[in-house]
Design a protein around this motif. Structure first.
Motif, mmCIF file in Angstrom:
data_model
loop_
_atom_site.group_PDB
_atom_site.id
_atom_site.type_symbol
_atom_site.label_atom_id
_atom_site.label_comp_id
_atom_site.label_asym_id
_atom_site.label_seq_id
_atom_site.Cartn_x
_atom_site.Cartn_y
_atom_site.Cartn_z
ATOM 1 N N SER A 1 0.086 -18.327 -29.580
ATOM 2 C CA SER A 1 0.963 -19.477 -29.404
ATOM 3 C C SER A 1 2.377 -18.989 -29.106
ATOM 4 O O SER A 1 2.701 -17.821 -29.330
ATOM 5 C CB SER A 1 0.973 -20.354 -30.663
ATOM 6 N N PHE B 1 -0.128 -17.299 -22.559
ATOM 7 C CA PHE B 1 -1.184 -16.372 -22.974
ATOM 8 C C PHE B 1 -1.908 -15.812 -21.757
ATOM 9 O O PHE B 1 -2.275 -14.633 -21.734
ATOM 10 C CB PHE B 1 -2.155 -17.132 -23.885
ATOM 11 N N SER B 2 -2.104 -16.637 -20.744
ATOM 12 C CA SER B 2 -2.993 -16.292 -19.641
ATOM 13 C C SER B 2 -2.453 -15.209 -18.724
ATOM 14 O O SER B 2 -3.186 -14.708 -17.866
ATOM 15 C CB SER B 2 -3.330 -17.543 -18.824
ATOM 16 N N ASN C 1 -8.798 -18.612 -21.880
ATOM 17 C CA ASN C 1 -7.393 -18.896 -21.587
ATOM 18 C C ASN C 1 -7.041 -20.359 -21.803
ATOM 19 O O ASN C 1 -5.882 -20.687 -22.056
ATOM 20 C CB ASN C 1 -7.037 -18.445 -20.182
ATOM 21 N N ASN D 1 -6.270 -20.340 -25.407
ATOM 22 C CA ASN D 1 -5.307 -19.315 -25.849
ATOM 23 C C ASN D 1 -5.892 -18.423 -26.940
ATOM 24 O O ASN D 1 -5.219 -18.095 -27.932
ATOM 25 C CB ASN D 1 -4.011 -19.962 -26.361
#
Length: 126
Positions: free
Chosen positions: A25, A29-30, A74, A77
């Motif tokens: 978080s 993230f991707s 993804n 996350n």
């Protein structure tokens, strides 16, 4: 700052399976490569598994090849580590870590990874 939190560790008998999760978080993230490290008491932290930002590429330590599988979602996350046929020597604290894609670094070095979770403990007894 990207925040990572691991879960899924525990005490299991040798031969059993566990699935670790690492939820991210705070930042994107991707666009980050992800990995799992582990550290046993009195030993250095070692890279267990790596997965690229897209999930198209992965790699494993020789000691876990054929038993562990790293994956990521993804959309959620989250990165996972499926651990099968656990052995007592797999006992360690397991950490997920992240690095921004495109970063030139030595992936096997813990110092290269910029974001870390607090870890989750895995104990496999015989």
């Amino acid at each position: 700052q990207l925040q990572l939190v691991e879960s899924g560790g525990g005490l299991v008998q040798a031969g059993d399976s566990l699935r670790l999760s690492c939820a991210a978080s705070g930042l994107t993230f991707s666009n980050r490569h992800m990995c799992w490290f582990r550290q046993a008491p009195g030993k250095e932290r070692e890279l267990v598994a790596f997965i690229s930002w897209s999930g198209s590429s992965s790699d494993y330590a020789d000691s876990v090849k054929g038993r562990f599988t790293i994956s990521r979602d993804n959309a959620k996350n989250t990165v996972y580590l499926q651990m099968n046929s656990l052995k007592p020597e797999d006992t360690a604290d397991y950490y997920c870590a992240a690095i921004l894609m495109g970063t030139q670094a030595t992936m096997t070095s813990p110092a290269s990874w910029t974001s870390w979770g607090p870890g989750t403990q895995v104990t496999a007894f015989s």
